[in-house]
Write a protein that holds these residues in place. Structure first.
Motif, PDB file in Angstrom:
ATOM      1  N   GLY A  67     -70.620 -68.254 -16.599  1.00 51.29           N
ATOM      2  CA  GLY A  67     -71.608 -67.929 -17.619  1.00 51.29           C
ATOM      3  C   GLY A  67     -72.139 -66.515 -17.471  1.00 51.29           C
ATOM      4  O   GLY A  67     -72.230 -65.758 -18.446  1.00 51.29           O
ATOM      5  N   LEU A  70     -69.599 -63.969 -18.555  1.00 48.22           N
ATOM      6  CA  LEU A  70     -69.562 -63.840 -20.008  1.00 48.22           C
ATOM      7  C   LEU A  70     -70.817 -63.131 -20.523  1.00 48.22           C
ATOM      8  O   LEU A  70     -70.763 -62.419 -21.533  1.00 48.22           O
ATOM      9  CB  LEU A  70     -69.426 -65.221 -20.662  1.00 48.22           C
ATOM     10  CG  LEU A  70     -67.999 -65.705 -20.959  1.00 48.22           C
ATOM     11  CD1 LEU A  70     -67.363 -64.847 -22.038  1.00 48.22           C
ATOM     12  CD2 LEU A  70     -67.125 -65.702 -19.721  1.00 48.22           C
ATOM     13  N   ASP A 159     -62.056 -67.823 -26.367  1.00 39.87           N
ATOM     14  CA  ASP A 159     -63.159 -68.662 -25.893  1.00 39.87           C
ATOM     15  C   ASP A 159     -63.707 -69.543 -27.014  1.00 39.87           C
ATOM     16  O   ASP A 159     -64.100 -70.688 -26.787  1.00 39.87           O
ATOM     17  CB  ASP A 159     -64.274 -67.785 -25.313  1.00 39.87           C
ATOM     18  CG  ASP A 159     -63.878 -67.155 -23.990  1.00 39.87           C
ATOM     19  OD1 ASP A 159     -62.964 -67.691 -23.339  1.00 39.87           O
ATOM     20  OD2 ASP A 159     -64.467 -66.124 -23.615  1.00 39.87           O
ATOM     21  N   GLU A 243     -70.568 -70.767 -21.495  1.00 35.81           N
ATOM     22  CA  GLU A 243     -70.006 -69.448 -21.733  1.00 35.81           C
ATOM     23  C   GLU A 243     -70.392 -68.916 -23.115  1.00 35.81           C
ATOM     24  O   GLU A 243     -70.678 -67.731 -23.276  1.00 35.81           O
ATOM     25  CB  GLU A 243     -68.482 -69.477 -21.606  1.00 35.81           C
ATOM     26  CG  GLU A 243     -67.976 -69.921 -20.252  1.00 35.81           C
ATOM     27  CD  GLU A 243     -67.962 -71.436 -20.102  1.00 35.81           C
ATOM     28  OE1 GLU A 243     -68.561 -71.920 -19.115  1.00 35.81           O
ATOM     29  OE2 GLU A 243     -67.406 -72.116 -20.956  1.00 35.81           O
TER      30      GLU A 243
END
Length: 580
Positions: A67, A70, A159, A243
């Protein structure tokens, strides 16, 4: 502390110590540290010694690591940097998703997989390894290059696709088509809602909030962390991935001048979480499952790496990018992502596939991520080897090169009254002027000027890379302390004109020795200028340069706000003897 807490603390200690030792060995032998982190999990996990088992908290820490990665990636994505290549990125991403899914499906079918196994394998192996690619490109200072921006853009689209795939696999892939479409529509709707909220925050909430805390860098760091967790919490609450929330949070901050400073301060936290993340990949692997389809995994890894490279090379070249951009952007994207483990684990939980298929996916991810780490690290060397072959098929005439750095611009470090008066002259000589300043009081003024403004400390390597100090034709620095100016002088090109400032003569001499063209000692410069004005005035008052008098009056007006106090004796006369 409970026994469970002690055991967990011991596991963390073992992971960090082992990763530190292995990363030291990797650096000493010239190997990437990411490989050392993955090997940490293999050594400590069930594949070898089984010292550490996956724990719920380790899973959370690993997910937070992704996380935060990102989040930092989002901070990197300033719209003004990708606006010119946004459409090509979308076209490349869509083509890559379709073609690589088809290639993965065909390879799995050729190797003997059938039914739902083929579907899950095809869906799981289409993603690039975001953590590996972003981390390595960041270490190479390549995130801002054309090929870096293309790869990051494709990873972002992947993603989004991953969120959809996870929703489909979570629904079992065997439900009614209407229900699956509803899930996909819900995901896009929720992501759009979070995106709109982030945009509103960027326009109306973040600027005053960050302006208020920017002068305290620790407070700026805390606000950045809190902002990331707000979006992570919202995404989790809406059944979206961590994310997605973290990336949108970073994206909203990226458009503000504090983004680079925030990224630098986030780096140690991100690196810590990533150690846990990459180690957790190795901890997930099971030796028995890895051996079930090991030969198929080796063949599939080789075929997919070659196939992914050729697909990306074709798509990037089709968008009329230069050969080096096409090659570097393609060779960076040849791996199977760690997300294949996530998709595979979920598919096993839904009883869509058996555990050996998860082992097959795990071995492919491990092989391709490890190999691609070396490929990315030496990508420019590989390009030079492949260049003669590429030139036969790709015409580079009229195309921008990815390897050409920013050049022939002016860099200004420190925005004070001296620079404020000098800036228009510099802007008249250079098409591009980059200004760096760490004072929160100047942010609004600099954002309103026609300059490329960066907020932060120029001692950060990220900021020096951003401003392109090595390619600048002119450097003016009023920074403090003097060691910063010396660092800038040493980093600048030998042909650049470099003007810096110093507090005293000894400091100035050090900067001259380092290669500065001129060093300003403000007190000395002011004294010399004042002395020249006084000498000219006293020698022949009638011939005193009126333009100099006007300039002095203008400076005085700025200092007093236009109000001219009466002179002693009650007479308000200017320096030429006339009444005001």
């Amino acid at each position: 502390m409970t026994l469970g807490g002690i055991a967990l603390a011991a596991d963390f200690a073992i992971i960090i110590v082992t990763a530190t030792v292995l990363s030291y060995v990797a650096r000493a032998t010239g190997q990437p540290t990411i490989v050392a982190y993955i090997v940490t999990g293999i050594v400590l996990g069930p594949v070898l010694f089984g010292i550490v088992t996956e724990d719920a908290l380790i899973d959370v820490m690993a997910e937070l690591g992704l996380g935060f990665l990102l989040f930092v990636l989002g901070i990197e994505m300033r719209f003004d940097r990708i606006r010119d290549i946004l459409r090509p990125i979308i076209r490349i991403s869509i083509g890559q998703t379709i073609l690589q899914t088809a290639a993965a499906f065909a390879i799995a079918f050729f190797l003997g997989f059938r039914g739902m196994d083929v579907v899950v394998i095809a869906l799981a192996t289409v993603f690039g390894a975001t953590p590996v690619i972003v981390k390595l490109l960041d270490e190479q200072d390549a995130l801002k290059t054309i090929h870096g921006r293309i790869d990051v853009g494709v990873l972002i689209v992947q993603d989004i696709y991953l969120v959809i795939v996870l929703a489909l696999v979570g629904a079992g892939l065997e439900g009614p088509a209407g229900a699956l479409l509803t899930d996909v529509a819900r995901i896009f709707g929720l992501m759009a809602a979070i995106g709109i909220a982030a945009f509103v925050a960027y326009r109306y909430v973040l600027p005053p909030l960050l302006d208020a805390v920017a002068s305290d860098r620790n407070a700026l760091f805390v606000v950045g962390i809190a902002w990331a967790f707000v979006f992570i919490f919202v995404a989790e609450s809406l059944d979206l991935s961590v994310e997605v929330g973290a990336f949108i949070a970073g994206l909203s901050l990226a458009q503000l001048p504090y983004s680079t400073e925030l990224k630098e301060r986030m780096r140690p936290v991100t690196d810590f979480f990533l150690v846990v993340f990459f180690s957790s990949i190795g901890l997930q692997l099971e030796a028995a499952y890895l051996a079930a389809y090991w030969s198929e995994a080796v063949l599939a890894s080789a075929a997919l790496m070659i196939g992914n490279f050729l697909i990306m090379l074709y798509l990037i070249d089709r968008e009329n990018f230069a050969p080096d951009t096409a090659f570097l952007g393609s060779v960076n994207m040849v791996q199977v992502s760690e997300f294949s483990l996530v998709v595979g684990t979920l598919a096993v939980g839904q009883e869509l596939v058996e555990e050996p298929v998860l082992g097959y996916l795990s071995l492919m991810a491990l092989l391709t991520m490890t190999l691609s780490t070396y490929i990315i690290r030496y990508n420019e060397r590989l390009y030079r080897m492949a260049k003669p072959v590429l030139e036969r098929f790709i015409d580079d005439e009229g195309r921008d090169s990815a390897l050409e750095p920013k050049t022939d611009h002016a860099v200004i470090v420190g925005y004070d009254p001296v620079v404020r008066e000098t800036l228009p002259v510099i802007q008249g000589k250079f098409e591009e002027v980059v200004v760096v300043d760490r004072s929160a009081d100047t942010v609004e003024e600099l954002r309103s000027l026609d300059v490329d403004f960066h907020y932060g400390d120029v001692r950060h390597g990220e900021i020096r890379d951003d401003i392109g100090i090595e390619g600048a034709a002119f450097v003016l620095s009023m920074a403090r302390p003097g060691s910063v100016n010396r660092q800038l002088v040493e980093a600048a090109d030998d042909d650049a004109v470099v003007i810096t400032s110093a507090e005293h003569v000894t400091e100035a001499r050090e900067q001259y020795d380092a290669g500065a063209d001129y060093v300003v000692i403000k007190s000395v410069l002011a004294g010399e200028m004042l002395g020249e004005y006084v000498r000219s005035f006293l020698e022949d008052r009638s011939r005193f340069d009126r333009s100099a008098t006007d300039a002095m009056s203008a400076l005085r007006d700025r200092a007093t706000g236009g109000e001219r106090p009466p002179r002693r004796g009650g007479t308000t006369t200017d320096t030429t003897g006339g009444d005001w």
